[in-house]
Design a protein around this motif. Structure first.
Motif, PDB file in Angstrom:
ATOM      1  N   ALA A 239       0.651  -1.569   0.695  1.00 21.18           N
ATOM      2  CA  ALA A 239       0.197   0.117  -0.246  1.00 21.18           C
ATOM      3  C   ALA A 239       0.817   1.097  -0.640  1.00 21.18           C
ATOM      4  N   ALA A 240       1.789   1.151   0.513  1.00 19.72           N
ATOM      5  CA  ALA A 240       3.395   2.633   0.869  1.00 19.72           C
ATOM      6  C   ALA A 240       3.873   2.312  -0.419  1.00 19.72           C
ATOM      7  N   GLU A 241       3.383   2.058  -1.601  1.00 15.15           N
ATOM      8  CA  GLU A 241       3.979   2.028  -3.146  1.00 15.15           C
ATOM      9  C   GLU A 241       2.990   2.523  -3.751  1.00 15.15           C
ATOM     10  N   LEU A 242       1.716   1.958  -3.403  1.00 14.09           N
ATOM     11  CA  LEU A 242       0.434   1.852  -4.422  1.00 14.09           C
ATOM     12  C   LEU A 242       0.617   3.831  -4.235  1.00 14.09           C
ATOM     13  N   LEU A 243      -0.263   4.134  -3.240  1.00 15.60           N
ATOM     14  CA  LEU A 243      -0.512   5.413  -2.845  1.00 15.60           C
ATOM     15  C   LEU A 243       0.043   6.199  -3.629  1.00 15.60           C
ATOM     16  N   PRO A 244       1.855   6.734  -3.302  1.00 16.35           N
ATOM     17  CA  PRO A 244       2.410   7.284  -4.348  1.00 16.35           C
ATOM     18  C   PRO A 244       1.813   7.496  -5.846  1.00 16.35           C
ATOM     19  N   LYS A 304       9.552   2.515  14.660  1.00 13.82           N
ATOM     20  CA  LYS A 304       9.642   3.549  14.565  1.00 13.82           C
ATOM     21  C   LYS A 304       9.891   4.229  12.898  1.00 13.82           C
ATOM     22  N   LYS A 305       9.962   2.997  12.135  1.00 17.68           N
ATOM     23  CA  LYS A 305      10.453   2.835  10.620  1.00 17.68           C
ATOM     24  C   LYS A 305       8.871   3.096  10.151  1.00 17.68           C
ATOM     25  N   ASP A 306       7.804   2.173  11.142  1.00 19.31           N
ATOM     26  CA  ASP A 306       6.628   2.021  10.666  1.00 19.31           C
ATOM     27  C   ASP A 306       5.541   2.870  10.809  1.00 19.31           C
ATOM     28  N   GLU A 307       5.941   4.059  12.150  1.00 23.00           N
ATOM     29  CA  GLU A 307       5.323   5.085  12.370  1.00 23.00           C
ATOM     30  C   GLU A 307       5.225   6.323  10.937  1.00 23.00           C
ATOM     31  N   GLU A 308       6.595   6.269  10.901  1.00 18.99           N
ATOM     32  CA  GLU A 308       6.728   7.318   9.736  1.00 18.99           C
ATOM     33  C   GLU A 308       6.193   6.568   8.440  1.00 18.99           C
ATOM     34  N   ARG A 309       6.544   5.264   7.879  1.00 17.83           N
ATOM     35  CA  ARG A 309       5.363   4.650   6.971  1.00 17.83           C
ATOM     36  C   ARG A 309       4.409   4.720   7.140  1.00 17.83           C
ATOM     37  N   ARG A 310       3.709   4.652   8.436  1.00 18.02           N
ATOM     38  CA  ARG A 310       1.925   4.847   8.266  1.00 18.02           C
ATOM     39  C   ARG A 310       1.860   6.046   7.936  1.00 18.02           C
ATOM     40  N   ASP A 311       2.572   7.202   8.708  1.00 14.96           N
ATOM     41  CA  ASP A 311       2.124   8.868   8.577  1.00 14.96           C
ATOM     42  C   ASP A 311       1.835   9.572   7.132  1.00 14.96           C
ATOM     43  N   GLU A 312       3.187   8.895   6.492  1.00 17.01           N
ATOM     44  CA  GLU A 312       3.156   9.225   5.120  1.00 17.01           C
ATOM     45  C   GLU A 312       1.942   8.552   4.026  1.00 17.01           C
ATOM     46  N   MET A 313       1.287   7.149   4.233  1.00 20.54           N
ATOM     47  CA  MET A 313       0.523   6.700   4.097  1.00 20.54           C
ATOM     48  C   MET A 313      -0.952   7.371   3.959  1.00 20.54           C
ATOM     49  N   VAL A 314      -0.871   7.985   5.806  1.00 22.26           N
ATOM     50  CA  VAL A 314      -2.417   8.420   5.980  1.00 22.26           C
ATOM     51  C   VAL A 314      -2.479   9.738   5.650  1.00 22.26           C
ATOM     52  N   LEU A 317      -3.396   8.786   1.633  1.00 23.45           N
ATOM     53  CA  LEU A 317      -5.167   9.315   2.111  1.00 23.45           C
ATOM     54  C   LEU A 317      -5.887  10.293   1.909  1.00 23.45           C
ATOM     55  N   ILE A 318      -5.133  11.322   2.793  1.00 18.69           N
ATOM     56  CA  ILE A 318      -5.649  12.173   2.751  1.00 18.69           C
ATOM     57  C   ILE A 318      -5.973  13.655   1.578  1.00 18.69           C
ATOM     58  N   ARG A 319      -5.277  13.687   0.595  1.00 14.32           N
ATOM     59  CA  ARG A 319      -5.059  14.000  -0.101  1.00 14.32           C
ATOM     60  C   ARG A 319      -6.034  13.526  -0.941  1.00 14.32           C
ATOM     61  N   LEU A 320      -6.199  12.300  -1.197  1.00 13.41           N
ATOM     62  CA  LEU A 320      -6.704  12.124  -2.038  1.00 13.41           C
ATOM     63  C   LEU A 320      -7.809  11.977  -2.463  1.00 13.41           C
ATOM     64  N   ALA A 321      -8.072  12.335  -0.876  1.00 13.09           N
ATOM     65  CA  ALA A 321      -9.706  12.433  -0.198  1.00 13.09           C
ATOM     66  C   ALA A 321     -10.111  14.286  -0.478  1.00 13.09           C
ATOM     67  N   GLN A 322      -8.927  15.084  -0.574  1.00 15.20           N
ATOM     68  CA  GLN A 322      -8.817  16.768  -0.128  1.00 15.20           C
ATOM     69  C   GLN A 322      -9.362  16.903  -1.869  1.00 15.20           C
ATOM     70  N   LYS A 344      -3.017   9.956  14.716  1.00 18.28           N
ATOM     71  CA  LYS A 344      -2.858  11.227  13.749  1.00 18.28           C
ATOM     72  C   LYS A 344      -3.397  11.076  12.812  1.00 18.28           C
ATOM     73  N   GLY A 345      -4.103  11.770  12.331  1.00 13.46           N
ATOM     74  CA  GLY A 345      -4.707  11.839  11.201  1.00 13.46           C
ATOM     75  C   GLY A 345      -6.818  11.307  10.700  1.00 13.46           C
ATOM     76  N   ALA A 346      -6.235  10.376  11.527  1.00 15.31           N
ATOM     77  CA  ALA A 346      -7.866   9.495  11.187  1.00 15.31           C
ATOM     78  C   ALA A 346      -8.996  10.447  11.297  1.00 15.31           C
ATOM     79  N   THR A 347      -8.636  11.545  12.363  1.00 12.09           N
ATOM     80  CA  THR A 347     -10.477  12.624  12.027  1.00 12.09           C
ATOM     81  C   THR A 347     -10.457  13.720  10.847  1.00 12.09           C
ATOM     82  N   MET A 348      -9.596  13.836  10.466  1.00 13.25           N
ATOM     83  CA  MET A 348      -8.962  14.486   9.205  1.00 13.25           C
ATOM     84  C   MET A 348      -9.162  13.721   8.297  1.00 13.25           C
ATOM     85  N   LEU A 349      -8.971  12.630   7.900  1.00 16.57           N
ATOM     86  CA  LEU A 349      -9.609  11.570   7.083  1.00 16.57           C
ATOM     87  C   LEU A 349     -10.435  11.388   7.245  1.00 16.57           C
ATOM     88  N   ARG A 350     -11.755  10.770   8.287  1.00 21.37           N
ATOM     89  CA  ARG A 350     -13.324  11.209   8.667  1.00 21.37           C
ATOM     90  C   ARG A 350     -13.385  11.974   8.083  1.00 21.37           C
TER      91      ARG A 350
END
Length: 458
Positions: A239-244, A304-314, A317-322, A344-350
């Motif tokens: 998913a981290a490769e597909l979203l970009p 910590k690495k997963d957290e950076e990837r998570r923030d980037e994916m979220v 997703l927010i950019r695609l929704a906007q 972080k970002g869950a409420t903004m995505l919703r």
């Protein structure tokens, strides 16, 4: 002895008739309504319309001219008059009629009396719809249409429109991506969320649309539809490769729109557009619908690495929704649980997901996250969904309206077959080719032995 025989001769057929009527009403509600309920309810409505309206407080004093005419011609007592009733139109699930409101009345007055009208006319439910100023439509539903869902053949489908469920007022719930570009769908295990997703996929599979999927359950939900998918990611790494790639596709489409605009003093107003739907059909990119199943898996982190990837994916997703709507990219976000504690970002995505569908959930917080910000009164309706009714859900939108819906049954095999039959409609997108799912090889077929005819000798 003869009295007992007579009792058995008379009571036997009556008991059989009563049992047959009860079975028909339970198993074939539509047939029971058409043969028995419709005539009875029509007679009740015609015979008690005036008295029921007066008991509900929906009558008004007649005009002076009408009162004078009544006294002059009949010498009867002048009584309050009910709203003028239109023609009764029977349907396969109930009745419809229009009322012309008297001066000073409003649709809310009729809606407040819907429960009284239901009991007075012996129907399952009464719904009020505002048609135009001064006119409302009463939709009487004769039985519980959500008990055995049967969709109509003509349910209002079209380009990027999928009739996916049935509302409790017997109308189709149509998922219109042009009107509601992004949606959040929640539901616990065995709540019917997967059935809802199947209807969306199969409805879009027959249309010239690119279907993309992110299924973090190793693809078990979306893999059966691989023949019709243009891209599929089965874990957070993919998913981290597909979203970009989708972000780049969105930016390229905006560049295309900007180039096509060519706003100059002599540009006709009809040639100026701000989304792909204003482009000529030959230049218009194919719409993309991204299904995200188990969205909570994209938020979960372990290092910590997963957290950076998570923030980037979220963020993506927010950019695609906007920004994705104008570029023809739509999101269908699904999950069992969705809350602010995801990170972080869950409420903004919703906030960017206009449509909301909430099946049975395991906690009130998830129902509040899905519906609390748009229709607070719908939260309790979502929490009251029983496990015995899979597919039942509460659908709402940012207008504040909500309704109960239920998805009809569709087997996974039938859904996969529809996707295989529609595989020729899968668009060729070069940027998404690396993410195209590999189709599983079909079962080996053993050729039948060749039987040679035995020569016949005399």
């Amino acid at each position: 002895m003869s009295d007992w025989m007579t009792l058995l001769e008379v009571g036997g057929p009556l008991a059989a008739f009563g049992g047959g009527a009860a079975y028909t009403r339970a198993r074939h509600s539509g047939v029971c309504w058409s043969t028995v309920g419709l005539p009875l309810s029509t007679v009740r409505l015609l015979g008690s319309y005036g008295s029921v309206m007066e008991a509900c407080g929906l009558t008004v004093q007649p005009s002076r001219l009408r009162a004078f005419a009544v006294k002059a011609t009949t010498r009867r007592e002048v009584r309050p008059v009910p709203p003028r009733r239109g023609i009764i139109r029977p349907t396969s699930t109930g009745l419809r009629l229009r009322l012309r409101l008297a001066p000073g009345q409003e649709p809310a007055d009729v809606a407040a009396s819907a429960e009284r009208l239901r009991h007075a006319w012996g129907v399952h439910a009464v719904y009020v719809k505002d048609v135009k100023p001064g006119v409302v439509e009463l939709r009487l539903v004769g039985f519980d249409v959500l008990r055995d869902v049967r969709m109509r053949r003509k349910a209002g489908g079209g380009p990027l429109k999928v009739p996916v469920a049935l509302r409790e007022d017997a109308t189709a719930f149509v998922r219109d991506y042009r009107a509601v570009p992004h949606q959040l769908t929640l539901g616990a295990t065995l709540s019917g969320k997967s059935m809802y997703l199947r209807h969306l996929v199969t409805g879009l599979a027959r249309q010239p649309v690119a279907l993309l999927g992110i299924d973090c359950k190793r693809g078990v939900e979306l893999a059966p539809f691989a023949a019709r998918l243009s891209a599929l990611a089965i874990d957070p790494e993919q998913a981290a490769e597909l979203l970009p790639v989708l972000i780049k596709e969105m930016e390229d489409r905006y560049d295309l729109i900007k180039t096509r605009q060519g706003i100059s003093p002599g540009t006709p107003a009809g040639d100026i557009t701000s989304d792909i739907w204003g482009l000529p059909e030959g230049e218009r990119p194919v719409p993309d619908v991204l299904f995200v199943d188990e969205v909570a898996e994209l938020f979960l982190v372990a290092t910590k690495k997963d957290e950076e990837r998570r923030d980037e994916m979220v963020t993506q997703l927010i950019r695609l929704a906007q920004l994705g709507r104008a570029a023809g990219i739509y999101l269908e976000v699904c999950g069992q649980r969705f809350g602010a504690e995801l990170g972080k970002g869950a409420t903004m995505l919703r906030a960017q997901l206009t449509g909301r569908v909430c099946h049975r959930v395991n906690d009130e917080a998830s129902a509040k996250m899905a519906l609390g910000d748009i229709a607070p009164e719908a939260v309790m309706a979502a929490c009251a969904i029983a496990p015995e009714r899979p597919g039942l859900a509460v659908a709402g939108d940012t207008s504040g309206g909500w309704s109960r819906i239920r998805t009809p049954y569709l087997s996974l095999g039938d859904a996969a077959r529809i996707c295989r039959e529609s595989a020729h409609l899968t668009p060729e997108l070069a940027a998404l080719e690396p993410f195209r799912p590999e189709l599983p090889a079909g079962p080996a077929v053993t050729p039948a032995p060749v039987v040679r005819p035995v020569p016949v000798t005399d």
